[in-house]
Design a protein around this motif. Sequence first.
Motif, short mmCIF file in Angstrom:
data_model
loop_
_atom_site.label_atom_id
_atom_site.label_comp_id
_atom_site.label_asym_id
_atom_site.label_seq_id
_atom_site.Cartn_x
_atom_site.Cartn_y
_atom_site.Cartn_z
N LEU A 186 53.25 67.43 21.75
CA LEU A 186 53.10 67.22 22.79
C LEU A 186 54.62 67.38 23.73
O LEU A 186 54.46 67.82 24.91
CB LEU A 186 52.50 65.92 23.25
CG LEU A 186 50.92 65.85 22.79
CD1 LEU A 186 50.45 64.28 22.96
CD2 LEU A 186 50.22 67.01 23.56
N LEU A 187 55.77 66.67 23.26
CA LEU A 187 56.95 66.95 23.82
C LEU A 187 57.31 68.42 23.75
O LEU A 187 57.77 68.95 24.75
CB LEU A 187 57.85 66.13 23.08
CG LEU A 187 57.74 64.56 23.26
CD1 LEU A 187 58.75 63.89 21.99
CD2 LEU A 187 58.46 64.24 24.70
N GLY A 188 56.71 69.13 22.83
CA GLY A 188 57.26 70.65 22.54
C GLY A 188 56.66 71.13 23.73
O GLY A 188 57.20 72.15 24.33
N ILE A 189 55.36 71.11 23.88
CA ILE A 189 54.29 71.87 24.63
C ILE A 189 54.83 71.65 26.37
O ILE A 189 55.00 72.35 27.06
CB ILE A 189 53.07 71.67 24.58
CG1 ILE A 189 52.50 72.28 23.25
CG2 ILE A 189 52.09 72.11 25.81
CD1 ILE A 189 51.21 71.66 22.97
N ALA A 190 55.17 70.27 26.69
CA ALA A 190 55.59 69.81 27.74
C ALA A 190 56.99 70.53 28.16
O ALA A 190 57.38 70.86 29.30
CB ALA A 190 55.66 68.15 28.03
N GLY A 191 57.83 70.33 27.28
CA GLY A 191 59.18 70.99 27.36
C GLY A 191 58.99 72.45 27.46
O GLY A 191 59.92 73.19 28.23
N ALA A 192 58.32 73.11 26.80
CA ALA A 192 58.11 74.43 26.97
C ALA A 192 57.54 74.73 28.57
O ALA A 192 58.06 75.85 29.27
CB ALA A 192 57.10 75.15 25.94
N LEU A 193 56.69 74.14 29.03
CA LEU A 193 56.22 74.29 30.46
C LEU A 193 57.16 74.14 31.37
O LEU A 193 57.51 74.75 32.27
CB LEU A 193 55.02 73.27 30.80
CG LEU A 193 53.66 73.85 29.85
CD1 LEU A 193 52.54 72.68 30.02
CD2 LEU A 193 53.14 75.00 30.28
N ILE A 194 57.96 72.89 31.16
CA ILE A 194 59.22 72.47 32.35
C ILE A 194 60.13 73.56 32.13
O ILE A 194 60.69 74.08 33.01
CB ILE A 194 59.73 71.25 32.05
CG1 ILE A 194 58.58 70.19 32.40
CG2 ILE A 194 60.82 70.98 32.64
CD1 ILE A 194 58.79 68.77 31.79
N GLY A 195 60.42 74.04 30.82
CA GLY A 195 61.60 75.22 30.97
C GLY A 195 61.28 76.16 31.13
O GLY A 195 61.89 77.09 32.01
N GLY A 196 59.87 76.71 31.16
CA GLY A 196 59.49 77.95 31.58
C GLY A 196 59.43 78.23 33.11
O GLY A 196 59.96 79.13 33.95
N VAL A 197 59.03 76.95 33.73
CA VAL A 197 59.13 76.87 34.98
C VAL A 197 60.42 76.92 35.72
O VAL A 197 60.99 77.60 36.60
CB VAL A 197 58.34 75.63 35.53
CG1 VAL A 197 58.62 75.41 37.26
CG2 VAL A 197 56.81 75.86 35.48
N LEU A 198 61.41 76.10 35.20
CA LEU A 198 62.60 76.25 35.50
C LEU A 198 63.32 77.66 35.25
O LEU A 198 64.37 78.01 36.22
CB LEU A 198 63.57 75.13 34.57
CG LEU A 198 63.36 73.77 34.95
CD1 LEU A 198 63.97 72.71 34.02
CD2 LEU A 198 63.97 73.49 36.33
#
Length: 79
Positions: A32-44
């Motif tokens: 879940l941390l990885g998925i959330a990080g991927a979403l945040i990182g992708g947006v950034l």
Amino acid sequence: MSVVYLIIIGAAAGFLATRLMGVQAGVVPTVLLGIAGALIGGVLIRVILTVTGLLGGLIGAVLGAVLLIWLYRVYLDRR
């Protein structure tokens, strides 16, 4: 297929992030941390690329205008 890909990349990213930060977490929180990080990182990354793309366009436009002014002064402005 994109959901499966997101879970796999999220699991890998979460695993790497928890190891780099020294966090002890189970499999589900890690994924879940990885998925959330991927979403945040992708947006950034998209925001940064958009801003730098716009800034690059502005810089290119200014350089083009400077070139045209220089050409005008050198070849057409012979008073």
